[in-house]
Design an enzyme around this catalytic site. Structure first.
Site, PDB file in Angstrom:
ATOM      1  N   TYR A 238      85.435  69.182  74.814  1.00  0.00           N
ATOM      2  CA  TYR A 238      84.628  68.045  75.220  1.00  0.00           C
ATOM      3  C   TYR A 238      83.184  68.532  75.168  1.00  0.00           C
ATOM      4  CZ  TYR A 238      88.495  65.342  77.338  1.00  0.00           C
ATOM      5  OH  TYR A 238      89.626  64.605  77.554  1.00  0.00           O
ATOM      6  N   ASP A 266      87.332  60.312  72.202  1.00  0.00           N
ATOM      7  CA  ASP A 266      87.707  58.971  72.656  1.00  0.00           C
ATOM      8  C   ASP A 266      87.377  58.699  74.113  1.00  0.00           C
ATOM      9  OD1 ASP A 266      89.598  60.527  73.907  1.00  0.00           O
ATOM     10  OD2 ASP A 266      91.282  59.842  72.686  1.00  0.00           O
ATOM     11  N   HIS A 350      94.018  58.402  74.003  1.00  0.00           N
ATOM     12  CA  HIS A 350      93.953  59.236  75.202  1.00  0.00           C
ATOM     13  C   HIS A 350      95.089  58.890  76.178  1.00  0.00           C
ATOM     14  CE1 HIS A 350      91.107  62.296  76.642  1.00  0.00           C
ATOM     15  NE2 HIS A 350      91.571  62.023  77.832  1.00  0.00           N
TER      16      HIS A 350
END
Length: 470
Positions: A238, A266, A350
């Site tokens: 991330y 996402d 996700h």
């Protein structure tokens, strides 16, 4: 130097924040704003014993890596660490297992749904809410599974299948099944060995593991838990608002032997996971700022929402490794990823945890087949996750062009109730048996034999977008 309980309790504010962890007392005042999960998480434990909260999501190695020796204020006698006097950030009812009776023997669990039912009984309320929650009305979470139910198999009979071969390769690394461990955060919620137990099980079952950016175990320790150096370990990224922290994460992962970077795109912001948020309303009834902040929002508060396709150039300059984009939700972006030359994409919403009513990943795979079949030429591998619970689900995805499928929640559920590595292996073996049996039914001796004509997608195709401009 011994520190008294009374002295610790005096340092219970943002201006002066001390916590005790395994008998060591730290002044974390300067660290509050640097904590990836935000200052509020630590402030809930200010002036108290934070051992339970720390152990539930972190390994002890993190203390030495994060807090300099100058923050150590001394030690407190274990006899003084009385929970009812010092307290915890979360109540025991929220962090303790719901069911204290012995869990069912592993051989009595015969499908992946069984593991989920056991996990609901034995995980703490906090852990269950964090793992199982999805965004808003959880429509996408349910539809992820329903998409597979709308696809029918078309078995061929009288095909001599003396044995089946389930082996494939992920980014050039051989694996025994077209199944990998999706990146899942805070695995220690399910079992003290967390991601290390997952790594050991993956090695023994011949699977690849994608280690979460928010892993509760350091990447170096997970690497040491692998059976061999050849066991594939990939790293999820991330991108942090503070880009230097992402540089550090990627550098550590590369040094630890990660074989690829899976950048998750996402979740530029965190979905409204109401089960998680609702449970945490009661954690600090007197702290109005803490209301409505679930574990997910705390954990993801540092994610940058400002990245674009240019981030690929940055990653390539930082690490000479394959890049996989995780979170593709439409054919247009799949086509763009192909043009940008990434080595793989993950079709994923996700697990329904980000934007509710986002279409199912299997529907996105159908879009690719219809509107951009050139993407399936083998130059870029396609992975898919979300809602996969049966061997037939795996085979449907492979027949439509996926290289492998990722599972997240099921691996966490299989860790719970004290099962650990053995639970994970049992779960994989069940899935393996289902895959092998259904390949035989289909008349397929290897994964390459799985073809689109073996399945009927007409029901799911009714939900597909009518036209696309690439």
């Amino acid at each position: 130097m011994l520190v008294t309980r009374a002295e610790i309790q005096r340092h219970n504010s943002r201006q002066s924040c001390w916590v005790a962890i395994h008998g060591a007392v730290y002044d974390v005042t300067e660290f509050l704003d640097e904590h990836p999960g935000g200052a509020k998480v630590i402030l809930r434990c200010a002036g108290r014993d934070a051992t339970r909260d720390f152990d539930s999501v972190h390994s002890l190695e993190l203390l030495a890596e994060t807090l300099p020796e100058t923050t150590l204020r001394g030690h407190i006698e274990s006899a003084d660490l009385v929970q009812k006097e010092i307290g915890h950030g979360s109540s025991p009812a929220q962090t303790s297992p719901r069911d204290l009776s012995p869990p069912p023997p592993l051989n009595t669990l015969i499908n992946l749904h069984d593991f989920e039912r056991v996990a609901e009984r034995y995980l703490s309320p906090n852990a269950w809410a964090y793992y199982t929650s999805a965004a808003d009305d959880e429509i996408s979470k349910r539809n992820n599974s329903k998409a597979y139910q709308k696809v029918a198999l078309r078995p061929r009979i009288l095909k001599k299948v003396p044995s089946v071969d389930t082996a494939t390769s992920i980014l050039g690394h051989p694996v025994a099944l077209p199944v990998y461990l999706s990146p899942v955060g805070i695995a220690k919620y399910a079992h003290p060995d967390g991601e290390c137990a997952l790594a050991r099980a993956a090695g023994k079952e011949g699977l690849a593991q994608v280690l979460a950016n928010g892993s509760s175990m350091p990447v170096e320790k997970v690497r040491q838990s692998r059976l061999t150096e050849d066991q594939p370990l990939f790293f999820q990224l991330y991108v942090n608002r503070d880009i230097s922290k992402s540089v550090e994460s990627v550098t550590r992962a590369v040094k630890a032997g990660a074989r690829g970077i899976w950048i998750t795109v996402d979740s530029p912001v965190v979905g409204k996971r109401e089960m998680d948020e609702r449970l945490n309303l009661d954690i600090s009834a007197t702290d109005s700022d803490a209301q409505g902040v679930g574990v997910a929002k705390v954990m993801a508060s540092s994610i940058s929402p400002f990245i674009d396709w240019g981030i690929l150039t940055w990653i390539r300059e930082l690490a000479d490794l394959p890049i996989v984009i995780k979170g593709i939700q439409c054919v247009e972006d799949a086509a763009l990823a192909y043009e940008y030359g990434v080595q793989g994409i993950v079709l994923s919403n996700h697990g329904g945890r980000s934007q509710d009513t986002a279409q199912s990943p299997l529907l996105t795979l159908l879009e690719i087949r219809k509107f951009a079949p050139h993407i399936l030429d083998g130059r870029m591998q396609i992975f898919i996750d979300g809602g996969i619970r049966r061997g037939t689900d795996v085979l449907k995805a492979i027949a439509l062009g996926a290289t492998a499928v990722g599972l997240g929640r099921p691996f966490l559920y299989s860790l719970s109730a004290g099962y650990g590595e053995n639970g994970v292996r049992r779960m994989v073996q069940i899935l393996r048996q289902e895959i092998e049996a259904n390949m035989t039914f289909l008349g397929a001796t290897c994964l390459k034999d799985l073809r689109p004509e073996m399945i009927n997608t007409s029901r799911l195709e009714r939900e597909m977008v009518g036209s696309v401009k690439l």
